[in-house]
Design an enzyme around this catalytic site. Structure first.
Site, PDB file in Angstrom:
ATOM      1  N   ASP A   1      -6.949  16.575   6.450  1.00  0.00           N
ATOM      2  CA  ASP A   1      -6.823  15.336   7.194  1.00  0.00           C
ATOM      3  C   ASP A   1      -5.796  15.566   8.315  1.00  0.00           C
ATOM      4  OD1 ASP A   1      -5.915  11.854   6.383  1.00  0.00           O
ATOM      5  OD2 ASP A   1      -6.546  12.826   8.239  1.00  0.00           O
TER       6      ASP A   1
ATOM      7  N   GLU B   1      -7.525  15.673  -0.823  1.00  0.00           N
ATOM      8  CA  GLU B   1      -7.208  15.501   0.593  1.00  0.00           C
ATOM      9  C   GLU B   1      -5.766  15.895   0.891  1.00  0.00           C
ATOM     10  OE1 GLU B   1      -8.324  11.615   1.913  1.00  0.00           O
ATOM     11  OE2 GLU B   1      -7.252  11.776   3.816  1.00  0.00           O
TER      12      GLU B   1
ATOM     13  N   HIS C   1       0.884  -1.172   0.000  1.00  0.00           N
ATOM     14  CA  HIS C   1       0.000   0.000   0.000  1.00  0.00           C
ATOM     15  C   HIS C   1       0.913   1.209   0.000  1.00  0.00           C
ATOM     16  CE1 HIS C   1      -4.085   1.488   0.353  1.00  0.00           C
ATOM     17  NE2 HIS C   1      -3.745   2.291   1.328  1.00  0.00           N
TER      18      HIS C   1
ATOM     19  N   ASP D   1      -5.381  11.781  -2.382  1.00  0.00           N
ATOM     20  CA  ASP D   1      -4.799  12.108  -1.079  1.00  0.00           C
ATOM     21  C   ASP D   1      -3.302  12.269  -1.281  1.00  0.00           C
ATOM     22  OD1 ASP D   1      -4.947  10.635   2.291  1.00  0.00           O
ATOM     23  OD2 ASP D   1      -4.043  12.470   1.508  1.00  0.00           O
TER      24      ASP D   1
ATOM     25  N   LYS E   1     -10.240   6.589  -4.035  1.00  0.00           N
ATOM     26  CA  LYS E   1      -9.242   7.547  -3.559  1.00  0.00           C
ATOM     27  C   LYS E   1      -7.889   7.080  -4.076  1.00  0.00           C
ATOM     28  CE  LYS E   1      -7.344   8.391   1.053  1.00  0.00           C
ATOM     29  NZ  LYS E   1      -7.734   8.870   2.416  1.00  0.00           N
TER      30      LYS E   1
ATOM     31  N   LYS F   1      -3.820   7.497  -4.005  1.00  0.00           N
ATOM     32  CA  LYS F   1      -2.694   8.032  -3.247  1.00  0.00           C
ATOM     33  C   LYS F   1      -1.701   8.617  -4.247  1.00  0.00           C
ATOM     34  CE  LYS F   1      -3.583   7.061   1.077  1.00  0.00           C
ATOM     35  NZ  LYS F   1      -3.690   8.082   2.135  1.00  0.00           N
TER      36      LYS F   1
ATOM     37  N   LYS G   1     -11.333  11.023  11.901  1.00  0.00           N
ATOM     38  CA  LYS G   1     -10.736   9.729  12.237  1.00  0.00           C
ATOM     39  C   LYS G   1     -10.726   9.581  13.754  1.00  0.00           C
ATOM     40  CE  LYS G   1      -7.765   9.535   8.162  1.00  0.00           C
ATOM     41  NZ  LYS G   1      -6.390   9.427   7.634  1.00  0.00           N
TER      42      LYS G   1
ATOM     43  N   GLU H   1     -14.413   5.700   4.344  1.00  0.00           N
ATOM     44  CA  GLU H   1     -13.369   4.853   3.723  1.00  0.00           C
ATOM     45  C   GLU H   1     -12.960   3.737   4.678  1.00  0.00           C
ATOM     46  OE1 GLU H   1     -10.081   7.527   2.929  1.00  0.00           O
ATOM     47  OE2 GLU H   1      -9.606   7.674   5.069  1.00  0.00           O
TER      48      GLU H   1
HETATM   49  C1  MUC Z   1      -4.832   8.725   5.114  1.00  0.00           C
HETATM   50  O1  MUC Z   1      -3.948   9.573   5.178  1.00  0.00           O
HETATM   51  O2  MUC Z   1      -5.910   9.031   4.641  1.00  0.00           O
HETATM   52  C2  MUC Z   1      -6.658   6.351   4.674  1.00  0.00           C
HETATM   53  C3  MUC Z   1      -6.811   5.564   3.580  1.00  0.00           C
HETATM   54  C4  MUC Z   1      -5.545   5.136   3.174  1.00  0.00           C
HETATM   55  O3  MUC Z   1      -5.273   4.367   2.242  1.00  0.00           O
HETATM   56  O4  MUC Z   1      -4.593   5.693   3.988  1.00  0.00           O
HETATM   57  C5  MUC Z   1      -5.272   6.212   5.126  1.00  0.00           C
HETATM   58  C6  MUC Z   1      -4.551   7.358   5.712  1.00  0.00           C
HETATM   59 MG    MG Z   2      -5.420  11.173   4.407  1.00  0.00          MG
END
Ligand code: MUC
Ligand code: MG
Length: 394
Positions: free
Chosen positions: A252, A225, A23, A199, A168, A170, A276, A330
Site C-alpha cells: 500500500d 497489507e 477508527h 493491514d 480487514k 487494523k 488508491k 474497500e
Molecule cells: C489504509 O492504510 O489502508 C483504508 C482502510 C482503512 O481503514 O484505512 C485506510 C488506509
Molecule cells: Mg493500507
C-alpha cells in the site's frame, strides 16, 4: 464536442466530518475525517467535483488536508486556469511542472476536471477511462474500533445485512502476540464465513513480520497489507517469496507512482497492489499503476483513504475499468462517516458495491451538506492523530 473546454475557476475547501466511532490504526486513532473538496468550473458553465482525503493530518503520509488545500489554491489552480480541460494528460503534466509531489492534491483537481468534462459530454466517467468491465465489486469493511467485542459485533451485523464478507483488521498498535490473539478470536467467531485480511500500516520490522505473519495465516488471514515500512522492499520481497503459497502480500504505502510499481514488479516484492486514486495522483495515474500490476502478473485491490461518496464513486469508476485479477475493494468510507455530501449514496447489494451510472461519477453533490461540514463555518482547527489510542508496544 467542438472547441476547447477552458478551465475557468477552481476552489478547494476542507470539510470536517465525524466518524461513527473511533477508527484505530497502528499509528494512532481518528474520530473525524477532513476531506478536501474541489469544485472546478469550465467556461461552458459545466462544473465538476473532486475529493482528496487523508487520515490523521500528515500521519498516513506527508500530505495533510491543509497542505492539500494550499497546494491547490497556490499552485495547481493557477497552473490550470485558462487551459483546455479536454487535455487531461496535459493538465497533469502542467501540474507536475508547477508542483512536485503533492499527489493527493493533484488527484482532487484531476477528479473534478474529469467530472466536469464527463458532465459536458453527458457520459459516465468510466467512458472516459477505457470503459467499464465490472458492474460491481466485492466490498470490504475495516474492523478498527479497538475493542474485540465491537469488532465482532460489527462483522456479524454486516454479514447478516449482506453488505460485507471481507473484513480487514487494523493491527500493529498492540504487541504482535496480542494482535495474533485479537485476529484469531475474530476468525473463530466468523467460522470461515468471511475473507480475513490485515493491514499493519508499516508498523513491523522485517523480523517481526517473518515471526508473526505465519501465525496470522494459521488464524485464517489470506491477504496481508503493508506489514513493514514503505522503504522496506527487501522485507516485502522475502515475505512474498516465503509466504506466497499460503497468503498474498499487498503493498500500500510502498506503491504510489508507476516507478514504485515497476520496482516492486522487478523485485517480485508483492502479490497485490492496493490502488488508491489519492496516492497515485488521480484516476489516469491509477490506471498507469494498474497497468504495471497487470503486466507483472500482480493482482489489484481497490483501496480507500476513507473518502465521502464523491471520492468513493470516482474510485469505483476507475476500478470498474480494470482487469479481473482483483481482490475486491474497500470503498466503505461513506459508511464510516456520520453523514455524506451527496444526495444519494452508491448502492450495496449481495456484498458488492454497485457502480453508479449517470453523468460524471454518478453522484450529485448536496451543496447544503458542503456548507454544513465546511471547516470555515464550523471554525474548527486542524486535527492531528490521537497517539494516545495507539497502545504502547512491548
Ligand atoms: C489504509 O492504510 O489502508 C483504508 C482502510 C482503512 O481503514 O484505512 C485506510 C488506509
Ligand atoms: Mg493500507
Amino acid at each position: 464536442m467542438t472547441g476547447p473546454l477552458l478551465i475557468e475557476r477552481i476552489e478547494a475547501r476542507i470539510l470536517d466530518i465525524p466518524t461513527i466511532r473511533p477508527h484505530k490504526l497502528s499509528f494512532g486513532a481518528i474520530s473525524r475525517q477532513s476531506p478536501v473538496i474541489v469544485q472546478l468550473w469550465l467556461a461552458n458553465g459545466a462544473t465538476g467535483f473532486g475529493e482528496a482525503a487523508t487520515i490523521g493530518g500528515p500521519s498516513w503520509n506527508e500530505e495533510s488536508p491543509e497542505s492539500i488545500q494550499h497546494a491547490i489554491e497556490a499552485y495547481l489552480a493557477p497552473a490550470l486556469i485558462g487551459q483546455d480541460g479536454r487535455r487531461i494528460e496535459a493538465a497533469l503534466a502542467r501540474m507536475d511542472a508547477w508542483c512536485k509531489g503533492n499527489a493527493f492534491a493533484k488527484s482532487a483537481v484531476e477528479m473534478a476536471l474529469i467530472d466536469a468534462v464527463a458532465r459536458t459530454l453527458g457520459v459516465p466517467a468510466w467512458q472516459l477511462l477505457g470503459g467499464k468491465r465490472h458492474e460491481s465489486l466485492p466490498l470490504a469493511w475495516t474492523l478498527a474500533s479497538g475493542h474485540i467485542e465491537r469488532d465482532i459485533e460489527e462483522a456479524h451485523l454486516r454479514l447478516e445485512q449482506k453488505r460485507h464478507r471481507i473484513f480487514k483488521m487494523k493491527i500493529g498498535a498492540r504487541r504482535p502476540a496480542d494482535d495474533v490473539a485479537h485476529v484469531s478470536e475474530i476468525a473463530r467467531s466468523l467460522q470461515g464465513k468471511a475473507t480475513l485480511t490485515v493491514d499493519v500500516n508499516q508498523a513491523w520490522d522485517g523480523n517481526t513480520a517473518r515471526r508473526f505473519l505465519p501465525q496470522m495465516i494459521d488464524a485464517g488471514v489470506t491477504l496481508i497489507e503493508q506489514p513493514v515500512a514503505k522503504w522496506n522492499v527487501e522485507a516485502l520481497k522475502t515475505l512474498t517469496a516465503t509466504l506466497g503459497d499460503r497468503a498474498s502480500i499487498m503493498a500500500d504505502e510502498t506503491v504510489c507512482t508507476p516507478q514504485d510499481a515497476m520496482r516492486l514488479a522487478r523485485e517480485q516484492a508483492s502479490h497485490v497492489f492496493s490502488l488508491k486514486v489519492a496516492k497515485h495522483g488521480g484516476l489516469l495515474r491509477t490506471r498507469a499503476v494498474a497497468a504495471v500490476a497487470e503486466a507483472a502478473d500482480i493482482g489489484w485491490y481497490g483501496g480507500t483513504m476513507l473518502e465521502t461518496s464523491l471520492g468513493s464513486a470516482a474510485s469505483a469508476h476507475v476500478f470498474a475499468t480494470l482487469g479481473a485479477q482483483h481482490h475486491g475493494c474497500e470503498l466503505f468510507g461513506p459508511q464510516l462517516l456520520v453523514d455524506d455530501i451527496v444526495t444519494e449514496r452508491m448502492a450495496i447489494a449481495d456484498f458488492e458495491l454497485q457502480l453508479p451510472d449517470g453523468p460524471g461519477f454518478g453522484v450529485e453533490i448536496d451543496l447544503a451538506q458542503l456548507e454544513r461540514f465546511d471547516r470555515r463555518r464550523a471554525g474548527l482547527q486542524a486535527t492531528h492523530i490521537d497517539l494516545g489510542q495507539a497502545t504502547a508496544k512491548a
